[in-house]
Motif scaffolding. Structure first.
Motif, PDB file in Angstrom:
ATOM      1  N   ASP B 189      39.252  39.933  43.980  1.00 20.78           N
ATOM      2  CA  ASP B 189      38.440  40.994  43.277  1.00 20.78           C
ATOM      3  C   ASP B 189      37.596  40.244  41.909  1.00 20.78           C
ATOM      4  O   ASP B 189      36.934  40.852  41.570  1.00 20.78           O
ATOM      5  CB  ASP B 189      39.309  42.100  42.731  1.00 20.78           C
ATOM      6  CG  ASP B 189      39.986  42.932  43.900  1.00 20.78           C
ATOM      7  OD1 ASP B 189      39.337  42.850  45.264  1.00 20.78           O
ATOM      8  OD2 ASP B 189      41.024  43.454  43.799  1.00 20.78           O
ATOM      9  N   GLU B 190      38.233  39.051  41.649  1.00 21.18           N
ATOM     10  CA  GLU B 190      37.535  38.452  40.404  1.00 21.18           C
ATOM     11  C   GLU B 190      36.288  37.564  40.693  1.00 21.18           C
ATOM     12  O   GLU B 190      35.620  37.178  39.764  1.00 21.18           O
ATOM     13  CB  GLU B 190      38.673  37.433  39.774  1.00 21.18           C
ATOM     14  CG  GLU B 190      38.962  36.158  40.334  1.00 21.18           C
ATOM     15  CD  GLU B 190      39.988  36.116  41.440  1.00 21.18           C
ATOM     16  OE1 GLU B 190      39.889  37.353  42.213  1.00 21.18           O
ATOM     17  OE2 GLU B 190      40.539  35.353  41.338  1.00 21.18           O
ATOM     18  N   GLY B 201      36.127  38.871  33.013  1.00 23.86           N
ATOM     19  CA  GLY B 201      37.104  38.974  34.079  1.00 23.86           C
ATOM     20  C   GLY B 201      36.514  38.240  35.332  1.00 23.86           C
ATOM     21  O   GLY B 201      37.515  38.158  36.258  1.00 23.86           O
ATOM     22  N   LYS B 202      35.329  38.160  35.511  1.00 24.92           N
ATOM     23  CA  LYS B 202      34.920  37.308  36.826  1.00 24.92           C
ATOM     24  C   LYS B 202      34.809  35.797  36.552  1.00 24.92           C
ATOM     25  O   LYS B 202      34.135  35.406  35.428  1.00 24.92           O
ATOM     26  CB  LYS B 202      33.486  38.174  37.032  1.00 24.92           C
ATOM     27  CG  LYS B 202      33.489  39.568  37.133  1.00 24.92           C
ATOM     28  CD  LYS B 202      34.035  40.071  38.689  1.00 24.92           C
ATOM     29  CE  LYS B 202      33.670  41.604  38.582  1.00 24.92           C
ATOM     30  NZ  LYS B 202      34.529  41.982  40.069  1.00 24.92           N
ATOM     31  N   ILE B 203      34.780  35.274  37.758  1.00 24.56           N
ATOM     32  CA  ILE B 203      34.324  33.990  37.690  1.00 24.56           C
ATOM     33  C   ILE B 203      33.656  33.859  39.214  1.00 24.56           C
ATOM     34  O   ILE B 203      33.569  34.503  40.161  1.00 24.56           O
ATOM     35  CB  ILE B 203      35.771  32.860  37.998  1.00 24.56           C
ATOM     36  CG1 ILE B 203      36.696  33.285  39.076  1.00 24.56           C
ATOM     37  CG2 ILE B 203      36.451  33.063  36.691  1.00 24.56           C
ATOM     38  CD1 ILE B 203      37.244  31.914  39.347  1.00 24.56           C
TER      39      ILE B 203
END
Lengths: 411, 411
Positions: B189-190, B201-203
């Motif tokens: 989900d990230e 929060g994302k990569i």
């Protein structure tokens, strides 16, 4: 008939003229095996935030000092950090937040306690059964690479992991050295294409197709100019066109003296500096020609397929590799083996001998020479490699260790 | 949490399920590096007629017996053989015909005298200054290969010279093992695609792109299924589709226990035999999953890029190579080096350690360990290779020789 030079001298002359690499921009995921033409720097910290490396609870490590199974620390669960979401809540003293592997650490947290070292209760309290140090189970923001740090150096050969790194940083396009377009011309009134019917006196073209495969394996782009007749106007017209359209041109064929002279003459007619050398002290491959027409390197290889492939390896491949930004020789293409028989050699030239290789029980390789005319392609189909007998020896003795240039998979 | 098996056992199980190679017909010139799925026989004699290997005169060798410069043999010039034409004239006793390299020998001729060992006169007479044996300067019809002889054996890796041989024989299409299509699914989900903007929060997805490059390097065809959410329906739908469309599927991600269990459950839901193993005694790579859904092999690799690439090398590449008809391991991908430091290892598992390699003055290689979390892609960007610490050792000692699996060009 012409002055021959040594293999080393020939290669030195070739590389000396091959120093104008072209550059192009490619999408990062198409760059495998290409060579960077620039230093690439990171536009960001990676990871862009501090992350957990385990499933568990994000905590302030100071809250866990001295904690153990017999004397756990009691913390309040402030919530759960959703994967891929910002943790906009900060934790205070004696607070913890649930976190999954890869989750973003909340503000003030500096460690994560693994799930299996905790007990959680319905009332929102968490027992921490171990003490964690600051940074434990955490990858800090920028720990992988920091903004402005070097990602890949100029002249780096791009591998799978480098593509992963470029993806991570959102570097979508990079400059690499351009794949050279290599013109392939076959000459010979006796040649026809492989799909044509043979009439008496004709044979099918071997070299165009074997050389095309060599060019592809060397990572360059082959461009066919077909089979041309041994005739001055056609030579001139085709060489002119290919020299404009390509970064490098290979003419093969012309085993007869007349054709060789015609190739050399045409290269000279195309402009300065023309023919650089014509004739190398090597067997097979003596009549090899190298020249430049309007800056485009042109190689004249023998019509004999064995000779053409040996001289491709010796002279053309290093040239292509130079244009790609690679070092001229790929050492992983070589193995050592023991020769099974005495081989004599005429002083004053390098000899290249086809060999088949056998893996012995002790893991070493044995090289058995395959003799035969350099016009016989099947002597090379039977071969696993080619060995070199250096110029200033009178041959090699059975049992001696030799360097083998691989031509295929070694069993 | 799950029962782990050894690396060797895991590989054995994988290969045991990978024995259905598909076959396709390809144009001969597109077959470089492919593996023959049939024995290929010659449809003709090569060369299709006896040819001269030099420029000179075709003769009956019996007419030259005893000839020398002081006592030349006198022959009559019957004509010139044009290149690529049939020599429909036969020569009689004491006759010769002019011939170029590659020209078709006239009937009754069995040797060629090199131009430089002759003198020709205006009246059509030729002086032959040397004696030639039968077959001298001649390649006989069928000397390269005869009709019905084996050209290439089944399971042969096709090289440049083989393509030349196929061309020579007019063999335009051959059967080879099909390149497997490899489905690539990332979960998390990230994760976002490299071209997307990062929000907190994302990569960016590393593994899809690094694995795509690994698949291409292994000569298979990658097929992207994008990034899927850690959610049962999406797992099921995407795995079903990829398992139908691909010959092999790789799911990467799922570092958290919940996601790993979801992957395993979905593979089992897709049908027998489902999960074959889940967990290997290797670091990094312990949570590796292998299963089959409706005969399609499915690999679950860690979301950590270092772990994903190490387990790709250990498990997925041998599987792809098997489908391509290659032997599972390519030994030329390995080199030996001396380790610079002691490395300890936990008994009962294999450890794979990233190393950078330095070429010493004596030509040997030195391997310097690069330590760090398997979530850090740059530990692998800095590495030139990976070394293995076997399962039943307590580590390796500085100076010991280790086997290095190359991950790039060794300087």
């Amino acid at each position: 008939m012409f002055e021959v030079i040594s293999v080393d001298k020939a290669r030195e002359k070739i590389l000396q003229y091959l120093n104008k690499k072209k550059i192009e921009k490619v999408y990062f995921s198409e760059a495998l095996g290409r060579v960077t033409a620039e230093n690439i720097y990171s536009p960001m910290n990676l990871p862009p935030f501090s992350r957990s490396t385990v499933d568990g609870y994000a905590v302030r490590s100071s809250d866990t000092i001295g904690a153990s199974e017999s004397l756990p620390a009691l913390l309040n669960l402030k919530g759960i950090i959703e994967m891929g979401k910002s943790s906009d809540i900060a934790i205070n003293s004696e607070e913890a937040m649930g976190i999954s592997t890869g989750g973003m650490l909340p503000e003030n947290a500096d460690a994560v306690v693994m799930m299996e070292n905790t007990d959680s209760f319905d009332d929102g309290s968490i027992l921490i059964n171990e003490s964690v140090a600051s940074g434990e189970n955490v990858i800090w923001e920028g720990e992988d690479i920091k903004s402005k740090e070097l990602v890949l150096k100029k002249d780096h050969v791009i591998r799978e992991q480098d593509i992963g790194a470029l993806s991570a940083l959102g570097i979508l396009e990079i400059f690499v050295y351009k794949k050279p377009t290599v013109g392939i011309i076959s000459t010979g009134d006796e040649l026809v294409s492989p799909e044509e019917e043979l009439t008496p006196g004709k044979i099918r073209d071997i070299n165009s197709w074997a050389i095309k495969a060599c060019v592809e394996k060397a990572q360059a782009i082959p461009k066919f100019y077909g089979i041309i007749q041994d005739e001055q106007d056609e030579f001139y017209e085709t060489l002119t066109r290919s020299q404009i359209e390509c970064d490098l041109v290979i003419i093969s064929g012309g085993s007869s003296v007349g054709t060789r002279d015609l190739a050399a003459k045409t290269i000279n007619d195309l402009g300065e500096p023309g023919v650089i050398f014509h004739g190398v002290s090597v067997k097979p491959g003596k009549p090899t020609i190298f020249g430049l027409a309007q800056d485009t390197p042109i190689f004249g290889l023998s019509g004999n397929p064995v000779s053409a492939l040996v001289t491709f390896d010796l002279f053309v491949r290093p040239a292509i590799r130079r244009l790609l930004g690679l070092k001229p020789y790929d050492e992983s293409e070589q193995v050592s083996a023991r020769i099974t028989r005495n081989l004599s050699s005429k002083g004053g030239r390098e000899d290249y001998i086809r060999v088949s290789l056998t893996r012995k029980n002790d893991g070493t390789l044995e090289a058995e020479p395959i003799l035969g005319e350099s016009g016989l392609i099947f002597t090379l189909v039977e071969a696993d490699g080619i060995i070199r007998i250096p110029q200033n020896t009178e041959g090699i003795t059975a049992g001696e260790s030799v360097q083998v240039f691989k031509r295929g998979v070694i069993k």
